[in-house]
Design a protein around this motif. Structure first.
Motif, PDB file in Angstrom:
ATOM      1  N   GLY A  15      49.222  56.452  35.337  1.00 14.44           N
ATOM      2  CA  GLY A  15      48.527  55.196  35.574  1.00 14.44           C
ATOM      3  C   GLY A  15      47.111  55.282  35.058  1.00 14.44           C
ATOM      4  N   LEU A  16      46.570  54.160  34.630  1.00 13.08           N
ATOM      5  CA  LEU A  16      45.228  54.123  34.054  1.00 13.08           C
ATOM      6  C   LEU A  16      44.418  53.000  34.683  1.00 13.08           C
ATOM      7  N   SER A  17      43.192  53.295  35.070  1.00 15.12           N
ATOM      8  CA  SER A  17      42.304  52.271  35.607  1.00 15.12           C
ATOM      9  C   SER A  17      41.713  51.427  34.484  1.00 15.12           C
ATOM     10  N   ILE A  18      41.726  50.120  34.691  1.00 16.07           N
ATOM     11  CA  ILE A  18      41.146  49.185  33.729  1.00 16.07           C
ATOM     12  C   ILE A  18      40.111  48.330  34.444  1.00 16.07           C
ATOM     13  N   GLU A  19      38.936  48.246  33.861  1.00 16.94           N
ATOM     14  CA  GLU A  19      37.835  47.519  34.496  1.00 16.94           C
ATOM     15  C   GLU A  19      37.272  46.402  33.632  1.00 16.94           C
ATOM     16  N   ASP A  20      37.650  46.368  32.344  1.00 12.18           N
ATOM     17  CA  ASP A  20      37.123  45.317  31.477  1.00 12.18           C
ATOM     18  C   ASP A  20      38.055  45.088  30.286  1.00 12.18           C
ATOM     19  N   GLU A  21      37.757  44.065  29.525  1.00  9.19           N
ATOM     20  CA  GLU A  21      38.612  43.640  28.423  1.00  9.19           C
ATOM     21  C   GLU A  21      38.709  44.687  27.326  1.00  9.19           C
ATOM     22  N   ALA A  22      37.606  45.348  27.021  1.00  9.25           N
ATOM     23  CA  ALA A  22      37.612  46.333  25.942  1.00  9.25           C
ATOM     24  C   ALA A  22      38.605  47.455  26.224  1.00  9.25           C
ATOM     25  N   VAL A  23      38.637  47.916  27.453  1.00 10.95           N
ATOM     26  CA  VAL A  23      39.569  48.979  27.836  1.00 10.95           C
ATOM     27  C   VAL A  23      41.003  48.455  27.830  1.00 10.95           C
ATOM     28  N   ALA A  24      41.190  47.238  28.325  1.00 13.75           N
ATOM     29  CA  ALA A  24      42.531  46.659  28.395  1.00 13.75           C
ATOM     30  C   ALA A  24      43.172  46.554  27.014  1.00 13.75           C
ATOM     31  N   ARG A  25      42.371  46.260  26.018  1.00 11.56           N
ATOM     32  CA  ARG A  25      42.904  46.100  24.660  1.00 11.56           C
ATOM     33  C   ARG A  25      43.280  47.432  24.013  1.00 11.56           C
ATOM     34  N   LYS A  26      42.804  48.524  24.560  1.00 13.84           N
ATOM     35  CA  LYS A  26      43.068  49.845  23.973  1.00 13.84           C
ATOM     36  C   LYS A  26      44.230  50.579  24.632  1.00 13.84           C
ATOM     37  N   VAL A  27      44.793  50.015  25.683  1.00 15.06           N
ATOM     38  CA  VAL A  27      45.859  50.720  26.411  1.00 15.06           C
ATOM     39  C   VAL A  27      47.078  50.925  25.510  1.00 15.06           C
ATOM     40  N   ASP A  28      47.586  52.144  25.500  1.00 14.19           N
ATOM     41  CA  ASP A  28      48.755  52.479  24.686  1.00 14.19           C
ATOM     42  C   ASP A  28      49.998  52.503  25.582  1.00 14.19           C
ATOM     43  N   PRO A  29      50.902  51.520  25.441  1.00 13.26           N
ATOM     44  CA  PRO A  29      52.084  51.461  26.312  1.00 13.26           C
ATOM     45  C   PRO A  29      53.080  52.598  26.076  1.00 13.26           C
ATOM     46  N   SER A  30      52.903  53.330  24.999  1.00  9.20           N
ATOM     47  CA  SER A  30      53.777  54.489  24.780  1.00  9.20           C
ATOM     48  C   SER A  30      53.307  55.699  25.580  1.00  9.20           C
ATOM     49  N   ILE A  31      52.102  55.605  26.148  1.00  8.01           N
ATOM     50  CA  ILE A  31      51.531  56.701  26.932  1.00  8.01           C
ATOM     51  C   ILE A  31      51.415  56.338  28.400  1.00  8.01           C
ATOM     52  N   VAL A  32      50.913  55.134  28.663  1.00  6.50           N
ATOM     53  CA  VAL A  32      50.605  54.697  30.026  1.00  6.50           C
ATOM     54  C   VAL A  32      51.754  53.873  30.600  1.00  6.50           C
ATOM     55  N   ASP A  33      52.126  54.153  31.864  1.00 12.39           N
ATOM     56  CA  ASP A  33      53.239  53.451  32.517  1.00 12.39           C
ATOM     57  C   ASP A  33      52.791  52.219  33.303  1.00 12.39           C
ATOM     58  N   TYR A  34      51.595  52.280  33.860  1.00  6.78           N
ATOM     59  CA  TYR A  34      51.081  51.128  34.602  1.00  6.78           C
ATOM     60  C   TYR A  34      49.563  51.164  34.569  1.00  6.78           C
ATOM     61  N   VAL A  35      48.963  50.026  34.881  1.00  9.08           N
ATOM     62  CA  VAL A  35      47.499  49.960  34.941  1.00  9.08           C
ATOM     63  C   VAL A  35      47.051  49.501  36.328  1.00  9.08           C
ATOM     64  N   GLY A  36      45.956  50.084  36.789  1.00  8.14           N
ATOM     65  CA  GLY A  36      45.310  49.642  38.018  1.00  8.14           C
ATOM     66  C   GLY A  36      44.104  48.821  37.612  1.00  8.14           C
ATOM     67  N   ILE A  37      44.069  47.557  37.993  1.00  7.35           N
ATOM     68  CA  ILE A  37      43.030  46.643  37.521  1.00  7.35           C
ATOM     69  C   ILE A  37      42.084  46.279  38.662  1.00  7.35           C
ATOM     70  N   GLY A  38      40.790  46.428  38.401  1.00  9.46           N
ATOM     71  CA  GLY A  38      39.803  46.094  39.417  1.00  9.46           C
ATOM     72  C   GLY A  38      38.448  46.669  39.067  1.00  9.46           C
ATOM     73  N   PRO A  39      37.527  46.657  40.007  1.00  9.50           N
ATOM     74  CA  PRO A  39      37.724  46.200  41.389  1.00  9.50           C
ATOM     75  C   PRO A  39      37.736  44.677  41.506  1.00  9.50           C
ATOM     76  N   ILE A  40      38.666  44.176  42.322  1.00 11.53           N
ATOM     77  CA  ILE A  40      38.694  42.740  42.579  1.00 11.53           C
ATOM     78  C   ILE A  40      37.467  42.352  43.402  1.00 11.53           C
ATOM     79  N   PHE A  41      37.180  43.156  44.425  1.00  6.86           N
ATOM     80  CA  PHE A  41      35.972  42.977  45.226  1.00  6.86           C
ATOM     81  C   PHE A  41      35.247  44.316  45.302  1.00  6.86           C
ATOM     82  N   ALA A  42      33.975  44.279  45.659  1.00  3.22           N
ATOM     83  CA  ALA A  42      33.251  45.513  45.931  1.00  3.22           C
ATOM     84  C   ALA A  42      33.853  46.179  47.159  1.00  3.22           C
ATOM     85  N   THR A  43      33.865  47.510  47.173  1.00  2.00           N
ATOM     86  CA  THR A  43      34.488  48.215  48.291  1.00  2.00           C
ATOM     87  C   THR A  43      33.719  49.488  48.630  1.00  2.00           C
TER      88      THR A  43
END
Length: 211
Positions: free
Chosen positions: A107-135
């Motif tokens: 799994g890979l953490s994604i926090e912005d558009e630039a990172v999201a566009r670079k995700v390789d689906p042949s390597i990564v199985d799922y993405v964790g997207i956030g933070p939705i809110f501060a925690t």
């Protein structure tokens, strides 16, 4: 063959698991409907993670719920965990895949558009997207993206996704409406008086949101 469900993703926090240990919290949460568990403890060190990780693997055996280790690939390998979750400042996902092989979950953490566009689906199985809110459970997090940001990054990444960051029971419906496969929670289960009931309320809410 990798099988995992992102519907209700528990991220363990040792600081919150005081009344119930991490193993007790995990097993109660699984009974309540948690579908995947991440072991995250930045202070334990590799040896500490291995110790608790092996306890978790023994306890979780036969449940069908995968155990993912946050960041520490050496601990994940020693534990025999089902996978690894990495952030942008951790081990690169390609290096993790090379060491773990094709059968483990990454799994890979994604926090912005630039990172999201670079995700390789042949390597990564799922993405964790956030933070939705501060925690407070992750004080070094990036700026909150909200549900609109969540929906946008889900579309860009194009992979199974789980929302994370300050999520509670009342956020289940908007998370699912945004297009995520599920939500990751910490304090909504860890540290609750009854982790099983807390997990069941979330699980029931997820079923309602999808109906």
């Amino acid at each position: 063959m990798k099988k995992f469900g992102l519907s209700l993703y528990l991220v363990l926090d040792p600081g919150l698991c005081r009344t119930h240990s991490m193993v007790e919290t995990t097993m109660a949460a699984i009974a309540g409907g948690v579908t995947i568990v991440q072991l995250r403890d930045k202070k334990a060190g590799t040896e500490g993670l291995i110790r608790i990780g092996r306890e978790l693997m023994d306890a979780m055996s036969g449940t069908g719920v995968p155990l993912i280790v946050n960041d520490d690939i050496d601990a994940a390998i020693a534990i025999g965990a089902d996978g690894l979750h990495v952030g942008q400042d951790d081990l690169p996902s390609r290096a993790a895949r090379d060491r773990l092989g094709r059968d483990k979950i990454i799994g890979l953490s994604i926090e912005d558009e630039a990172v999201a566009r670079k995700v390789d689906p042949s390597i990564v199985d799922y993405v964790g997207i956030g933070p939705i809110f501060a925690t407070p459970t992750k004080p070094d997090h990036k700026p909150a993206i909200g549900f609109d940001g969540l929906a946008e990054l889900i579309k860009i990444a194009g992979l199974p996704s789980v929302a994370i960051g300050g999520l509670k029971l009342e956020h289940v419906a908007p998370v699912i409406k945004s297009g995520a496969n599920g939500l990751a929670v910490v304090s909504a289960i860890c540290g609750q008086p009854d982790p099983e009931s807390a997990a069941k309320r979330l699980s029931d809410a997820l079923k309602t949101a999808r109906s």
